[in-house]
Design a protein around this motif. Structure first.
Motif, PDB file in Angstrom:
ATOM      1  N   THR A 155       0.850  -1.182   0.000  1.00 14.23           N
ATOM      2  CA  THR A 155       0.000   0.000   0.000  1.00 14.23           C
ATOM      3  C   THR A 155       0.891   1.239   0.000  1.00 14.23           C
ATOM      4  N   ASP A 161      -1.001  -3.303  -3.951  1.00 14.22           N
ATOM      5  CA  ASP A 161      -2.355  -3.589  -3.496  1.00 14.22           C
ATOM      6  C   ASP A 161      -3.330  -3.200  -4.613  1.00 14.22           C
ATOM      7  N   LEU A 162      -4.092  -4.158  -5.101  1.00 11.20           N
ATOM      8  CA  LEU A 162      -4.932  -3.921  -6.280  1.00 11.20           C
ATOM      9  C   LEU A 162      -6.050  -2.922  -6.019  1.00 11.20           C
ATOM     10  N   GLU A 163      -6.573  -2.895  -4.807  1.00 10.03           N
ATOM     11  CA  GLU A 163      -7.618  -1.920  -4.497  1.00 10.03           C
ATOM     12  C   GLU A 163      -7.058  -0.503  -4.572  1.00 10.03           C
ATOM     13  N   GLU A 164      -5.856  -0.305  -4.050  1.00 11.23           N
ATOM     14  CA  GLU A 164      -5.261   1.026  -4.102  1.00 11.23           C
ATOM     15  C   GLU A 164      -4.811   1.381  -5.511  1.00 11.23           C
ATOM     16  N   MET A 165      -4.495   0.371  -6.330  1.00 15.56           N
ATOM     17  CA  MET A 165      -4.150   0.660  -7.718  1.00 15.56           C
ATOM     18  C   MET A 165      -5.322   1.296  -8.449  1.00 15.56           C
ATOM     19  N   LYS A 166      -6.534   0.903  -8.075  1.00 10.94           N
ATOM     20  CA  LYS A 166      -7.722   1.473  -8.711  1.00 10.94           C
ATOM     21  C   LYS A 166      -7.872   2.959  -8.406  1.00 10.94           C
ATOM     22  N   SER A 167      -7.278   3.382  -7.307  1.00 11.58           N
ATOM     23  CA  SER A 167      -7.393   4.795  -6.926  1.00 11.58           C
ATOM     24  C   SER A 167      -6.088   5.558  -7.145  1.00 11.58           C
ATOM     25  N   GLY A 168      -5.205   5.012  -7.983  1.00 11.10           N
ATOM     26  CA  GLY A 168      -4.041   5.770  -8.419  1.00 11.10           C
ATOM     27  C   GLY A 168      -2.713   5.435  -7.778  1.00 11.10           C
ATOM     28  N   LEU A 206      -1.348  -6.341 -17.368  1.00  3.36           N
ATOM     29  CA  LEU A 206      -2.272  -5.516 -16.591  1.00  3.36           C
ATOM     30  C   LEU A 206      -2.428  -4.100 -17.139  1.00  3.36           C
ATOM     31  N   TYR A 244      -0.261  -1.609 -16.878  1.00  3.22           N
ATOM     32  CA  TYR A 244       0.430  -0.589 -16.092  1.00  3.22           C
ATOM     33  C   TYR A 244       1.847  -0.419 -16.609  1.00  3.22           C
TER      34      TYR A 244
END
Length: 205
Positions: free
Chosen positions: A25, A58-65, A123, A125
Motif C-alpha cells: 500500500t 495492493d490492487l484496491e489502491e491501484m484502482k485509486s491511483g 495488466l 500498467y
C-alpha cells in the motif's frame, strides 16, 4: 504493516501483511522509505512475513491511483541511496512493483520456492521509472524484456542463473544466510563500507 528491528548490528525491515501476500500500500511504501532514512546500521536487510515476499501493489489502491504515486520511487530510491550494504532476503515470490525495493538492494537471497514476475504488460500498467534499468543491469536487456514485455515468470534457479538473485537457501536458513553475507560489512568501518559501495557503481570513493 512494516516492522523494523535492529538485530546483530543490522536493521531489519519486514513487510508484515501476510494475509494479503504483503501487497504494498502507499502507507507501506512510505513506511519503507522512512525506516530506511532512519536506519544507522552498516547493514540493512529487507524481508517479509509469511510465504510471499510481496505480491506487488495492493490492487484496491491501484484502482485509486497507487501506480502513479511518488511513494514507489521514494522507497526504492531510499534503499538505493543507503550508504551501507543492503540485502533483500526474499522469503517467497517477488512480483510486480515490489521488484523495485529488491532491485535497489545490493544483494538478493531467496528461498527455493520463490518466483519472479512483473506483469505490467498484461495488466496495462507501467513499471516504476527506475525498475527497468535496474533489472536490465542485473540480468541484461533481453532478459529484462522477457520479464517485462513477454511477461515471463521465472523460478529461483533461473533467477540465480540470470543474476537476478545471488543465493538460494532453505527457508529456515534465510535470515542466517543474509546475516552471513553481512559479516564483513558489520566488522568494517561504516565509511569503508560506503566507499566500497560507491566504487562498485563507478562513483568516486
Amino acid at each position: 504493516m512494516i516492522n523494523v528491528a535492529e538485530i546483530g548490528g543490522c536493521t531489519i525491515i519486514r513487510l508484515d501483511r501476510p494475509a494479503k501476500a504483503n501487497a504494498l500500500t502507499e502507507a507501506m511504501l512510505i513506511g519503507i522509505a522512512q525506516a530506511v532514512a532512519a536506519a544507522r546500521t552498516p547493514v540493512l536487510i529487507l524481508t517479509g512475513e509469511g510465504k510471499v515476499f510481496s505480491a506487488g501493489a495492493d490492487l484496491e489502491e491501484m484502482k485509486s491511483g497507487l501506480g502513479l504515486s511518488p511513494a514507489w520511487e521514494a522507497a526504492s530510491g531510499a534503499v538505493a541511496a543507503y550508504p551501507g550494504l543492503t540485502i533483500a532476503a526474499l522469503n517467497g515470490t517477488l512480483a510486480g512493483g515490489a521488484m523495485g525495493v529488491a532491485l535497489a538492494c545490493d544483494l538478493r537471497v531467496a528461498v527455493p520456492a520463490a518466483q519472479f514476475f512483473y506483469p505490467v504488460m498484461r495488466l496495462g500498467y507501467r513499471p516504476q521509472p527506475s525498475d527497468p534499468a535496474r533489472l536490465a543491469a542485473l540480468v541484461g536487456p533481453s532478459r529484462a524484456k522477457l520479464i517485462l514485455l513477454a511477461g515471463q515468470r521465472i523460478d529461483a534457479e533461473t533467477a540465480l542463473a540470470w543474476g537476478l538473485i545471488d543465493r538460494i537457501c532453505p527457508n529456515e536458513a534465510l535470515t542466517d544466510t543474509a546475516m552471513s553475507l553481512a559479516e564483513q560489512a558489520l566488522a568494517a568501518d561504516p565509511g569503508h563500507v560506503a566507499a566500497l559501495k560507491r566504487m562498485t557503481t563507478g562513483e568516486a570513493p
